[in-house]
Enzyme design. Structure first.
Site, short mmCIF file in Angstrom:
data_model
loop_
_atom_site.label_atom_id
_atom_site.label_comp_id
_atom_site.label_asym_id
_atom_site.label_seq_id
_atom_site.Cartn_x
_atom_site.Cartn_y
_atom_site.Cartn_z
N ARG A 116 -15.17 5.74 -5.41
CA ARG A 116 -14.60 7.07 -5.54
C ARG A 116 -15.29 7.91 -6.62
NH1 ARG A 116 -8.14 5.66 -4.67
NH2 ARG A 116 -8.22 5.68 -2.39
N SER A 120 -5.30 -4.34 -10.57
CA SER A 120 -4.02 -4.95 -10.90
C SER A 120 -3.44 -5.71 -9.72
CB SER A 120 -3.02 -3.87 -11.35
OG SER A 120 -2.72 -2.98 -10.28
N HIS A 128 -12.53 0.85 -4.72
CA HIS A 128 -11.45 1.23 -3.82
C HIS A 128 -12.00 1.44 -2.41
CE1 HIS A 128 -8.07 2.48 -6.82
NE2 HIS A 128 -8.57 1.28 -7.08
N ARG A 140 5.28 -4.34 -1.44
CA ARG A 140 5.89 -5.41 -2.24
C ARG A 140 7.21 -5.85 -1.62
NH1 ARG A 140 2.49 -2.64 -5.17
NH2 ARG A 140 1.54 -3.47 -7.07
N GLU A 162 -4.92 6.20 -8.91
CA GLU A 162 -4.84 6.69 -7.54
C GLU A 162 -4.89 8.21 -7.47
OE1 GLU A 162 -4.26 5.37 -4.08
OE2 GLU A 162 -5.52 3.96 -5.16
N LYS A 218 -3.75 6.38 6.72
CA LYS A 218 -3.63 5.16 5.92
C LYS A 218 -2.31 5.13 5.16
CE LYS A 218 -5.98 2.87 2.03
NZ LYS A 218 -6.07 1.50 2.55
N LYS A 229 4.00 3.60 -0.77
CA LYS A 229 3.22 2.52 -0.18
C LYS A 229 3.34 1.25 -1.03
CE LYS A 229 -1.06 1.88 -1.12
NZ LYS A 229 -2.53 1.92 -1.29
N SER A 230 3.21 1.42 -2.34
CA SER A 230 3.23 0.26 -3.23
C SER A 230 4.56 -0.47 -3.16
CB SER A 230 2.95 0.71 -4.67
OG SER A 230 1.68 1.31 -4.76
N GLY A 251 -6.06 -2.65 0.32
CA GLY A 251 -6.14 -3.60 -0.78
C GLY A 251 -4.89 -4.44 -0.90
#
Length: 426
Positions: free
Chosen positions: A344, A170, A340, A31, A313, A410, A26-27, A95
């Site tokens: 959590r 971050s 988050h 990007r 995560e 998600k 996902k990250s 996010g």
């Protein structure tokens, strides 16, 4: 929002064994989409993650004038175009969208409105908005400093110097850096405050910026300098999602089985070394060869004292493992995960306590002492990682009823089917 789907976690009757080909990170996908949308020519994103968060990012870019073709599940094609408003962006509960897209919108001409799921309005956003204001961007935010938000872009961001407290995420830093090459003066960004969590994600951001042609200096601690310049079209090879693999690795550990994440690269931009070290300390055997990255259970899950700040995560899955371990665990360094998809830390304390563990909630983590397991209704709070934790507990505890498994869409829409197939061997 996806309609809730109650689900009974399947119990393992023996060691699991599987080779999984999971979707992309996902990250990295998020990007790559942003960098492709800001580039000087077309880009290809190979083996991207197709899930709610990344679909929302692709839709946000389309709304701003970028052509994103996702018809081929294996390769997405991105053709940049003039960024424009008026536009409305749905961030969902992502996010990445709520923090990466506003700086892009600042480069558009015209107003861009952002809003999302109800809980998205509670997620921290103010630091990146304050930084954008200090760079000359005009925007209107809710009284609490978050969503709903209107960015009033003029087509140009002056850039220059900005100071930010990124201790909450971050993503505040990454969101600014990704658009910074397009700022007229580039960006010198300085963090002031407690340590920035999830440092590997910042390294991923700077690596990907450089791959797209940006000049980035991150040699000084807590300072990032991005020179103004052109981002080039690029072919992005997306790695399998390490965070998404965590519950499957945990299944190998809990059942004494083996799970291989296929197609794992020899050199990764994700924090694989940190994850391997943690899982090994908790009792796993981890190897890598041409088949992929393999985690084997040894018949024992050990309690651990760990700073999870770089791999936050994974906290829900690690906490679930800790609840099934042979001794107590202390998990620290993750105060920011209170902001988050849900808080959590509080959620894990409540839900793991229902399943029999004794859980102490700390400001920055959890103390977990395993106890006699018991069935429970496990609330997932519309949070995919909470659903993963519940599934791990359910391997060893009969009668774990998730209030909603659909929230896993998600990041991994096929999670329930993959998980059931892993556990049952089908």
């Amino acid at each position: 929002m996806t309609a809730a789907r109650p689900w009974t976690a399947p119990v393992a009757t023996g060691p699991v064994g599987s080779a999984l080909r999971l979707p992309g990170s996902k990250s990295m996908t998020a990007r790559a989409l942003v960098l492709a949308g800001l580039a000087d020519g077309p880009s290809r994103i190979v083996r991207p993650l197709a899930a709610r968060d990344t679909t929302l990012m692709a839709t946000a870019l389309r709304t701003l004038g970028v052509a994103v073709d996702t018809a081929d599940a294996e390769v997405w094609n991105v053709e940049p175009g003039p960024l424009r408003g008026p536009a409305t962006v749905d961030v969902g509960l992502a996010g990445t969208v709520m923090r990466f897209a506003p700086p892009v919108a600042a480069l558009a001409t015209g107003p861009v409105t952002f809003d999302g799921d109800p809980h998205a309005r509670n997620r921290p956003l103010r630091p990146i908005l304050d930084a954008l204001r200090s760079l000359g961007v005009v925007l209107d935010a809710a009284p609490g400093g978050g969503l709903p938000l209107v960015v009033r872009g003029t087509g140009v961001v002056g850039g220059g110097e900005a100071v930010i407290d990124a201790s909450g995420s971050s993503q505040f830093v990454s969101g600014l850096l990704l658009s910074a090459p397009r700022f007229a003066k580039g960006l010198t960004l300085r963090h002031e405050g407690p340590p920035v969590p999830s440092a590997p994600h910042l390294r991923m951001t700077t690596h990907m910026l450089r791959a797209a042609g940006a000049v980035v200096d991150d040699s000084a601690p807590d300072v990032w300098v991005v020179e103004p310049g052109v981002l080039h079209g690029h072919t992005w090879q997306i790695e399998p999602d390490l965070s998404g693999a965590a519950p499957f690795f945990a299944a190998a550990m809990v059942t004494g089985g083996a799970v291989t994440l296929s197609d794992w690269p020899r050199a990764s931009w994700q924090p694989v070394g940190t994850v391997i070290d943690l899982l090994t300390r908790m009792g796993a055997e981890v190897t890598q060869d041409d088949a992929g990255l393999t985690v084997r259970g040894t018949g024992r899950v050990r309690g651990v004292t760990a700073d999870l700040s770089e791999i936050a995560e994974l906290t829900p899955v690690v906490a679930a493992l800790a609840a099934l371990a042979d001794g107590p665990s202390e998990l620290r360094g993750v105060a920011h995960i209170r902001g988050h998809e849900t808080d959590r830390i509080a959620a894990l304390a409540r839900e793991l306590g229902k399943t029999g563990a004794a859980v102490a909630e700390h400001p920055d983590g959890l103390g977990i002492t395993p106890g006699p397991p018991r069935p429970a209704s496990f609330e997932t709070y519309a949070d995919h990682r909470m659903a993963h934790a519940a599934a791990v507990i359910g391997l060893a505890v009969e009668g774990i009823e998730l209030t909603d498994v659909a929230c896993t869409s998600k990041t991994l829409p096929e999670f329930p089917e993959l998980w059931a197939g892993l556990v049952t061997g089908s």
